[in-house]
Design a protein around this motif. Structure first.
Motif, PDB file in Angstrom:
ATOM      1  N   PRO A   1      40.499  34.454  37.378  1.00  0.00           N
ATOM      2  CA  PRO A   1      39.330  35.039  36.486  1.00  0.00           C
ATOM      3  C   PRO A   1      38.088  34.208  37.174  1.00  0.00           C
ATOM      4  CG  PRO A   1      40.678  33.552  35.329  1.00  0.00           C
ATOM      5  CD  PRO A   1      41.622  33.738  36.468  1.00  0.00           C
ATOM      6  N   ALA A   2      38.341  33.233  38.047  1.00  0.00           N
ATOM      7  CA  ALA A   2      37.258  32.464  38.358  1.00  0.00           C
ATOM      8  C   ALA A   2      36.909  32.535  40.037  1.00  0.00           C
ATOM      9  CB  ALA A   2      37.056  31.186  38.149  1.00  0.00           C
ATOM     10  N   HIS A   3      37.527  33.510  40.504  1.00  0.00           N
ATOM     11  CA  HIS A   3      37.516  33.798  41.877  1.00  0.00           C
ATOM     12  C   HIS A   3      36.366  34.702  42.130  1.00  0.00           C
ATOM     13  CE1 HIS A   3      38.452  34.773  45.819  1.00  0.00           C
ATOM     14  NE2 HIS A   3      39.473  34.027  46.055  1.00  0.00           N
ATOM     15  N   PRO A   4      35.436  34.211  43.063  1.00  0.00           N
ATOM     16  CA  PRO A   4      34.108  34.926  43.033  1.00  0.00           C
ATOM     17  C   PRO A   4      34.298  36.223  44.039  1.00  0.00           C
ATOM     18  CG  PRO A   4      34.024  32.918  44.405  1.00  0.00           C
ATOM     19  CD  PRO A   4      35.365  32.883  43.440  1.00  0.00           C
ATOM     20  N   GLU A   5      35.281  36.210  44.968  1.00  0.00           N
ATOM     21  CA  GLU A   5      35.362  37.313  45.762  1.00  0.00           C
ATOM     22  C   GLU A   5      35.941  38.615  44.985  1.00  0.00           C
ATOM     23  OE1 GLU A   5      36.923  38.326  50.233  1.00  0.00           O
ATOM     24  OE2 GLU A   5      36.768  36.156  49.492  1.00  0.00           O
ATOM     25  N   ILE A   6      36.832  38.403  44.339  1.00  0.00           N
ATOM     26  CA  ILE A   6      37.742  39.158  43.093  1.00  0.00           C
ATOM     27  C   ILE A   6      36.581  39.834  42.336  1.00  0.00           C
ATOM     28  CG2 ILE A   6      39.427  39.624  41.409  1.00  0.00           C
ATOM     29  CD1 ILE A   6      40.884  37.353  42.855  1.00  0.00           C
ATOM     30  N   ARG A   7      35.731  38.959  41.773  1.00  0.00           N
ATOM     31  CA  ARG A   7      34.597  39.394  40.610  1.00  0.00           C
ATOM     32  C   ARG A   7      33.710  40.398  41.478  1.00  0.00           C
ATOM     33  NH1 ARG A   7      34.979  36.075  35.880  1.00  0.00           N
ATOM     34  NH2 ARG A   7      33.276  37.550  35.250  1.00  0.00           N
ATOM     35  N   PHE A   8      33.319  39.946  42.824  1.00  0.00           N
ATOM     36  CA  PHE A   8      32.541  40.772  43.616  1.00  0.00           C
ATOM     37  C   PHE A   8      33.163  42.219  43.830  1.00  0.00           C
ATOM     38  CE2 PHE A   8      31.692  41.982  48.085  1.00  0.00           C
ATOM     39  CZ  PHE A   8      30.786  42.554  48.019  1.00  0.00           C
ATOM     40  N   ILE A   9      34.372  42.396  44.060  1.00  0.00           N
ATOM     41  CA  ILE A   9      35.109  43.484  44.662  1.00  0.00           C
ATOM     42  C   ILE A   9      35.126  44.284  43.190  1.00  0.00           C
ATOM     43  CG2 ILE A   9      37.230  44.471  44.929  1.00  0.00           C
ATOM     44  CD1 ILE A   9      38.066  42.013  46.484  1.00  0.00           C
ATOM     45  N   ARG A  10      35.300  43.772  42.027  1.00  0.00           N
ATOM     46  CA  ARG A  10      35.205  44.568  40.898  1.00  0.00           C
ATOM     47  C   ARG A  10      33.743  45.060  40.611  1.00  0.00           C
ATOM     48  NH1 ARG A  10      37.184  42.554  35.011  1.00  0.00           N
ATOM     49  NH2 ARG A  10      35.475  40.982  35.200  1.00  0.00           N
ATOM     50  N   LEU A  11      32.900  44.232  40.706  1.00  0.00           N
ATOM     51  CA  LEU A  11      31.471  44.800  40.565  1.00  0.00           C
ATOM     52  C   LEU A  11      31.031  45.789  41.794  1.00  0.00           C
ATOM     53  CD1 LEU A  11      28.607  44.518  39.333  1.00  0.00           C
ATOM     54  CD2 LEU A  11      28.231  42.675  41.108  1.00  0.00           C
ATOM     55  N   MET A  12      31.375  45.840  42.852  1.00  0.00           N
ATOM     56  CA  MET A  12      31.101  46.691  43.774  1.00  0.00           C
ATOM     57  C   MET A  12      31.569  48.038  43.244  1.00  0.00           C
ATOM     58  SD  MET A  12      28.887  45.716  45.967  1.00  0.00           S
ATOM     59  CE  MET A  12      28.206  44.756  44.852  1.00  0.00           C
ATOM     60  N   ILE A  13      33.075  48.058  42.832  1.00  0.00           N
ATOM     61  CA  ILE A  13      33.735  49.394  42.562  1.00  0.00           C
ATOM     62  C   ILE A  13      33.093  49.890  41.268  1.00  0.00           C
ATOM     63  CG2 ILE A  13      35.829  50.144  41.547  1.00  0.00           C
ATOM     64  CD1 ILE A  13      35.985  49.764  44.750  1.00  0.00           C
ATOM     65  N   GLN A  14      32.781  48.878  40.520  1.00  0.00           N
ATOM     66  CA  GLN A  14      31.930  49.663  39.162  1.00  0.00           C
ATOM     67  C   GLN A  14      30.864  50.034  39.536  1.00  0.00           C
ATOM     68  OE1 GLN A  14      32.108  46.443  36.152  1.00  0.00           O
ATOM     69  NE2 GLN A  14      34.384  46.580  36.029  1.00  0.00           N
ATOM     70  N   LEU A  15      29.927  49.641  40.403  1.00  0.00           N
ATOM     71  CA  LEU A  15      28.586  50.167  40.710  1.00  0.00           C
ATOM     72  C   LEU A  15      28.730  51.334  41.190  1.00  0.00           C
ATOM     73  CD1 LEU A  15      26.795  46.974  42.235  1.00  0.00           C
ATOM     74  CD2 LEU A  15      26.315  48.062  40.063  1.00  0.00           C
ATOM     75  N   HIS A  16      29.801  52.086  41.711  1.00  0.00           N
ATOM     76  CA  HIS A  16      29.930  53.074  42.433  1.00  0.00           C
ATOM     77  C   HIS A  16      30.949  54.230  41.779  1.00  0.00           C
ATOM     78  CE1 HIS A  16      28.741  50.403  45.691  1.00  0.00           C
ATOM     79  NE2 HIS A  16      28.009  51.625  45.993  1.00  0.00           N
TER      80      HIS A  16
END
Length: 172
Positions: free
Chosen positions: A100-115
């Motif tokens: 849960p604290a991996h920044p790249e995984i959170r980034f991936i999820r954010l990019m998907i959710q933005l689109h």
């Protein structure tokens, strides 16, 4: 000119896949950036990731999930679109549970959710934004690193508040 650039990158990455070179996270990261805008590159990314089993590797599971979710863009039937999206979302969420604290995984999820459209009810953007702003506000990414690219994309597409944007730009 842009089409030629994409064609060059696609051919280069496709050749590295064809010749079965060892797995490279750098290749996955580059392919992901292009796959966010290009369906053919996304298909190549999914094929590349499908060659290996990443059940225990949260980061690669997240990349595979993001690629699957992005396949919904090019699917023709609504049921297929939804199937690709939910399979991808489930992989991303499993990756978040693993790390849960991996920044790249959170980034991936954010990019998907933005689109994705809001009616899909997949929205943890605020929590991901806050996590990434806190993380990169304290840790300045190295020049030329993928983390630096992540910060630039978060600033550009992340729908940040003025204070969040200022905090990221300060460390950038």
């Amino acid at each position: 000119m842009r089409v030629l650039f994409y064609l060059y990158v696609f051919i280069g990455i496709s050749q590295s896949i064809t010749f079965s070179q060892p797995f490279s996270i750098d290749t996955v990261q580059k392919m992901f950036l292009y796959a966010m805008e290009d369906d053919e590159m996304n298909a190549a990314l999914y094929r590349y990731l499908s060659q290996w089993n990443f059940a225990d590797d949260a980061l690669l599971l997240a990349y595979k999930g993001s690629s699957r979710a992005m396949m919904a863009r090019s699917a023709k039937w609504p049921a297929t679109k939804y199937k690709y999206f939910t399979e991808g979302r489930d992989n991303i969420e499993k990756a978040i549970q693993l790390q849960p604290a991996h920044p790249e995984i959170r980034f991936i999820r954010l990019m998907i959710q933005l689109h994705i459209p809001p009616f899909l009810n997949y929205n943890t953007m605020e929590a991901d934004r806050e996590f990434l702003v806190q993380y990169f506000g304290k840790k300045r990414p190295a020049k030329g690193s993928f983390e630096e690219t992540m910060v630039r994309l978060i600033i550009q597409y992340g729908k940040l508040s003025a204070s969040q944007k200022a905090m990221l730009e300060k460390g950038y």
